[in-house]
Design a protein around this motif. Sequence first.
Motif, short mmCIF file in Angstrom:
data_model
loop_
_atom_site.label_atom_id
_atom_site.label_comp_id
_atom_site.label_asym_id
_atom_site.label_seq_id
_atom_site.Cartn_x
_atom_site.Cartn_y
_atom_site.Cartn_z
N LYS A 172 62.64 -55.83 10.51
CA LYS A 172 62.09 -56.58 11.63
C LYS A 172 60.96 -55.78 12.29
O LYS A 172 60.95 -54.55 12.24
N ARG A 173 60.06 -56.53 12.91
CA ARG A 173 58.94 -55.95 13.67
C ARG A 173 59.16 -56.25 15.15
O ARG A 173 59.61 -57.33 15.51
N TYR A 174 58.81 -55.27 16.01
CA TYR A 174 59.00 -55.40 17.45
C TYR A 174 57.68 -55.08 18.15
O TYR A 174 57.00 -54.13 17.78
N GLY A 175 57.37 -55.83 19.18
CA GLY A 175 56.12 -55.67 19.91
C GLY A 175 56.01 -54.35 20.65
O GLY A 175 56.99 -53.65 20.90
N ALA A 176 54.78 -54.05 21.04
CA ALA A 176 54.45 -52.79 21.69
C ALA A 176 55.21 -52.56 22.99
O ALA A 176 55.65 -51.45 23.27
N GLU A 177 55.37 -53.59 23.79
CA GLU A 177 55.97 -53.40 25.11
C GLU A 177 57.49 -53.39 25.11
O GLU A 177 58.10 -53.02 26.11
N LEU A 178 58.12 -53.77 24.01
CA LEU A 178 59.57 -53.78 23.96
C LEU A 178 60.09 -52.34 24.01
O LEU A 178 59.65 -51.48 23.24
N GLU A 179 60.98 -52.10 24.93
CA GLU A 179 61.56 -50.75 25.05
C GLU A 179 62.38 -50.42 23.80
O GLU A 179 63.13 -51.27 23.31
N PRO A 180 62.28 -49.22 23.28
CA PRO A 180 63.02 -48.86 22.07
C PRO A 180 64.52 -49.09 22.16
O PRO A 180 65.15 -49.49 21.18
N VAL A 181 65.11 -48.88 23.34
CA VAL A 181 66.56 -49.06 23.46
C VAL A 181 66.97 -50.51 23.21
O VAL A 181 68.13 -50.78 22.88
N ALA A 182 66.04 -51.45 23.29
CA ALA A 182 66.34 -52.85 23.00
C ALA A 182 66.61 -53.07 21.52
O ALA A 182 67.11 -54.13 21.13
N LEU A 183 66.32 -52.09 20.68
CA LEU A 183 66.56 -52.19 19.24
C LEU A 183 67.97 -51.75 18.86
O LEU A 183 68.36 -51.84 17.70
N ALA A 184 68.74 -51.27 19.83
CA ALA A 184 70.05 -50.68 19.55
C ALA A 184 70.95 -51.60 18.73
O ALA A 184 71.59 -51.16 17.77
N HIS A 185 71.01 -52.86 19.08
CA HIS A 185 71.88 -53.81 18.37
C HIS A 185 71.48 -53.91 16.89
O HIS A 185 72.34 -53.84 16.00
N ASP A 186 70.19 -54.06 16.63
CA ASP A 186 69.72 -54.16 15.25
C ASP A 186 69.94 -52.86 14.49
O ASP A 186 70.29 -52.87 13.30
N ILE A 187 69.75 -51.74 15.14
CA ILE A 187 70.00 -50.44 14.51
C ILE A 187 71.47 -50.32 14.13
O ILE A 187 71.82 -49.91 13.02
N GLU A 188 72.34 -50.72 15.04
CA GLU A 188 73.79 -50.70 14.76
C GLU A 188 74.11 -51.55 13.54
O GLU A 188 74.89 -51.14 12.68
N LEU A 189 73.52 -52.75 13.46
CA LEU A 189 73.77 -53.63 12.31
C LEU A 189 73.38 -52.96 11.01
O LEU A 189 74.13 -52.99 10.03
N LEU A 190 72.18 -52.36 10.99
CA LEU A 190 71.71 -51.72 9.76
C LEU A 190 72.51 -50.48 9.40
O LEU A 190 72.78 -50.21 8.23
N LEU A 191 72.91 -49.71 10.40
CA LEU A 191 73.72 -48.53 10.14
C LEU A 191 75.10 -48.89 9.62
O LEU A 191 75.69 -48.17 8.80
N ALA A 192 75.63 -50.02 10.07
CA ALA A 192 76.98 -50.44 9.68
C ALA A 192 77.01 -51.17 8.35
O ALA A 192 78.08 -51.36 7.78
N ASP A 193 75.86 -51.57 7.84
CA ASP A 193 75.81 -52.36 6.61
C ASP A 193 76.14 -51.47 5.41
O ASP A 193 75.30 -50.73 4.90
N ALA A 194 77.39 -51.56 4.96
CA ALA A 194 77.87 -50.72 3.86
C ALA A 194 77.24 -51.10 2.51
O ALA A 194 77.25 -50.31 1.59
N SER A 195 76.70 -52.32 2.40
CA SER A 195 76.11 -52.74 1.13
C SER A 195 74.81 -52.03 0.84
O SER A 195 74.28 -52.12 -0.24
N GLU A 196 74.29 -51.36 1.81
CA GLU A 196 73.02 -50.67 1.60
C GLU A 196 73.30 -49.29 1.08
O GLU A 196 72.55 -48.51 0.76
#
Length: 196
Positions: A172-196
């Motif tokens: 996913k791509r995120y805009g310039a003004e979005l605070e990095p901490v707003a990505l936490a949910h997506d980061i959690e999803l990718l970190l938890a994805d055991a199929s990767e």
Amino acid sequence: MFNKEDAFHGVMAAVALVAVLYTRRGLQQGLQEMRWRLTIHSLTVRDTYGSPVQLQSFSGQVMLIVNIASKCGLTSSQYDGLRQLMEEYEERGLSILNFPCNQFGGQMPESDGQEMLDHLRKEGANIGHLFAKIDVKGAQADPLYKLLTRQQPDIEWNFVKFLVDRRGNVYKRYGAELEPVALAHDIELLLADASE
């Protein structure tokens, strides 16, 4: 007068032309498909001192790729948010790849190498891996950013963020003004994805 030999050569030339065009079209389609199969891991970039870094070395990790700037109005909050993400997720497999860019209002005047590192230390910006200053848009855009932006070509400003899964595919791509901490949910999803 009708000449069978001339007719035969004409038909053969037409068949050959069709075969060449068909083969050319097939090769072009194959090349396009290969380009779409490229992953981030297939590329090599340069670190802040100019040494090559194969992004394959980040295989198995979730990557957050960001174009950073030192003099932008977003710098302080973005650096702080990136630092928070590093503290929270680095040990679980998140790598943040920072690419300085001076294309937006000349807001990254520091030179690569020690000057860039000194800037980050002064800001207390422990924000991950630091790479060489690059262009992220236009004709001179780095191949990494050409790959990152193939579906949405234009980088609008500093601190556009790309989340990349463990296999090297852009998630996913995120805009310039979005605070990095707003990505936490997506980061959690990718970190938890055991199929990767």
